[in-house]
Design an enzyme around this catalytic site. Sequence first.
Site, PDB file in Angstrom:
ATOM      1  N   THR A 280       2.244  -3.513  -5.923  1.00  0.00           N
ATOM      2  CA  THR A 280       1.663  -2.191  -5.649  1.00  0.00           C
ATOM      3  C   THR A 280       2.240  -1.056  -6.496  1.00  0.00           C
ATOM      4  OG1 THR A 280       1.060  -2.805  -3.422  1.00  0.00           O
ATOM      5  CG2 THR A 280       1.354  -0.463  -3.831  1.00  0.00           C
TER       6      THR A 280
ATOM      7  N   ASP B 239       3.968   5.201   0.856  1.00  0.00           N
ATOM      8  CA  ASP B 239       4.642   6.235   0.058  1.00  0.00           C
ATOM      9  C   ASP B 239       4.381   6.047  -1.437  1.00  0.00           C
ATOM     10  OD1 ASP B 239       6.303   3.943  -0.213  1.00  0.00           O
ATOM     11  OD2 ASP B 239       7.679   4.671   1.313  1.00  0.00           O
TER      12      ASP B 239
ATOM     13  N   ASP C  18      -4.776  -4.017   1.765  1.00  0.00           N
ATOM     14  CA  ASP C  18      -3.645  -4.882   1.398  1.00  0.00           C
ATOM     15  C   ASP C  18      -3.009  -5.495   2.646  1.00  0.00           C
ATOM     16  OD1 ASP C  18      -1.681  -5.814  -0.730  1.00  0.00           O
ATOM     17  OD2 ASP C  18      -0.314  -4.735   0.589  1.00  0.00           O
TER      18      ASP C  18
ATOM     19  N   ASP D 104      -4.796  -1.900  -7.459  1.00  0.00           N
ATOM     20  CA  ASP D 104      -3.437  -1.977  -8.024  1.00  0.00           C
ATOM     21  C   ASP D 104      -3.038  -3.410  -8.382  1.00  0.00           C
ATOM     22  OD1 ASP D 104      -3.459  -2.631  -5.337  1.00  0.00           O
ATOM     23  OD2 ASP D 104      -1.495  -1.745  -4.917  1.00  0.00           O
TER      24      ASP D 104
ATOM     25  N   HIS E  63       0.495 -11.851  -3.788  1.00  0.00           N
ATOM     26  CA  HIS E  63       0.128 -11.585  -5.188  1.00  0.00           C
ATOM     27  C   HIS E  63       1.396 -11.341  -5.990  1.00  0.00           C
ATOM     28  CE1 HIS E  63       0.876  -7.364  -4.065  1.00  0.00           C
ATOM     29  NE2 HIS E  63       0.241  -7.659  -2.964  1.00  0.00           N
TER      30      HIS E  63
HETATM   31 ZN    ZN Z   1      -0.839  -3.255  -3.563  1.00  0.00          ZN
HETATM   32 ZN    ZN Z   2       0.318  -6.536  -1.257  1.00  0.00          ZN
END
Ligand code: ZN
Ligand code: ZN
Length: 538
Positions: free
Chosen positions: A72, A156, A297, A344, A477
């Site tokens: 991320t 954040d 996510d 992302d 991931h």
């Molecule tokens: Zn992510």
């Molecule tokens: Zn993730």
Amino acid sequence: MRKIILFLVCAFAIQSQAQQRPKLVVGIVVDQMKLEYLYRFSDDYSNRGFKRLMDKGFTFHNMNYNYVPTYTAPGHASIYTGTTPAVHGIIGNDWYVRSTGKNMYCTDDSSVTTLVPGTEKEGAMSPKNLLSTTITDEFQMATNFKGKVIGMSIKDRGAILPAGHFANWAFWCTKSGAFISSSFYGDKMPDWVTQFNSEKNYMKYIDKGWSLLKPVDTYNESIADNNPYEGKLGKTEPPVFPYNLSKIYKESGMEVLKSTPFGNDFLAELAMRAIDKEELGKDNVTDFLAVSFSSTDYVGHNFGPRSMEIQDTYLRLDLTIADFLEYLDAKVGKDNYLVFLTADHAVAENPKYLQDHKYDVTNIPSKETSTSLNKFSMDTYGVNLVLNYSNFNVFLNRELIKEKGLDLAKVKESFKDFLMKQVYVKRVYTQEEILGATGQDYYLNFIFKGYDAKESGDLVIVQGVGYLESIETGTTHGTPNSYDTNVPLLFYGWHVPVGESYKKEYITEIAPTLSKMLKITFPNGTECEVLEELFEKK
Ligand code: ZN
Ligand code: ZN
Ligand code: ZN
């Protein structure tokens, strides 16, 4: 007369200059969104959300990450800086720091403090560790700091990194459901955010619970609701609709909202409030709103990409985005804003799901690599020379190696030989090999672009396709494999042609493309590749 003409020319020049940019740029990151979701759920989307962006905008069908790890924080940083971790320095969500012997979180900053009492740890954050400028930074300088830049996300890092160093504000959500910010951005929270927090808007979603948006047969693109590849929501609930969120809320608090589609709705409410209260897109100086939807996510990690839960999350996000676009139409005006939407990183399949369909993949137990590295070191050298293994990086204890009179290069080679014997390891590269990369080796290119010579490890591992770490249920991931790297990119609105492209493109082209569209300087670390399709004259 000449004075009048001169005045008119000047007035026209000012007018036309102001019109060279949209009133508002909205960057949307959908955390963990696979490109496939645009296609797979297409029959069930409305015409007002994803399809509006695709049909009336420009779709890139082959957009890819070009570095590892695909996490991320590096993802958000790369989208907004137009470069990769090797340059912008965000090499993981957190990473091992040799000088302290500890892990550091990407946006931790002990020199700043929270603006909301009671959130001291969650609020001590800033973009300090982001080394290069973002498109939002360049944009601030281009407007002489007259435009507004605001970033927001449940996470954040999803708020702070996109908003950049010169942001007016970044807002992120605490465990208790309040949006906070830090002294990096200002002295006190804006009144409208304090008001928003006091309304506890998340409770309406908790009270309502989570049931399927549409009739169950709509979900024929996904596997059965109750399947062995899903994690639990909360401590006790089986992974089956409908979810009693009040019950889970009582057990584990507001955090549960993040792992439902309603975390996205909650954030969209804040985004619309920001547009209204901060008057984004109202005057002629362009503003920039960076929104990152994180619930995709959390749901993905927990339930996996084939679950009804992920399908329902995307069907609902489609409507959330639809309402958001209509809000922008009303507040900013249809032709006055520019939107881009990307992700992302994407995500892997659940390994057990693949095994059950006769693809013989392997689940590597958590800690397998660290444990075997430590054992190899003890067996070979009689001492543990491994300081840390994280983000696919092996950190060796260089001082101890020196103290023992060992040759660092030889030690590295011995660890490399050992790792290459592990069935799940595809490649191992030493620091020297990484820094000497010539661009010819496919896997090495990913590592090179994600590697910070000062911060990264002595060795970096690439796992083979089909090997995943410690995933029983759900998914994860981080690799250079296409399931993690292939993401959507949609451009829509101000000066965006209708069209699509299947050319292979890289995530680092987004920020410089925005530079060209907005007529501003490139972010300072980018290689300046732009998505030329958007500028081609018909
Ligand atoms: Zn992510
Ligand atoms: Zn993730
Ligand atoms: Zn389920």
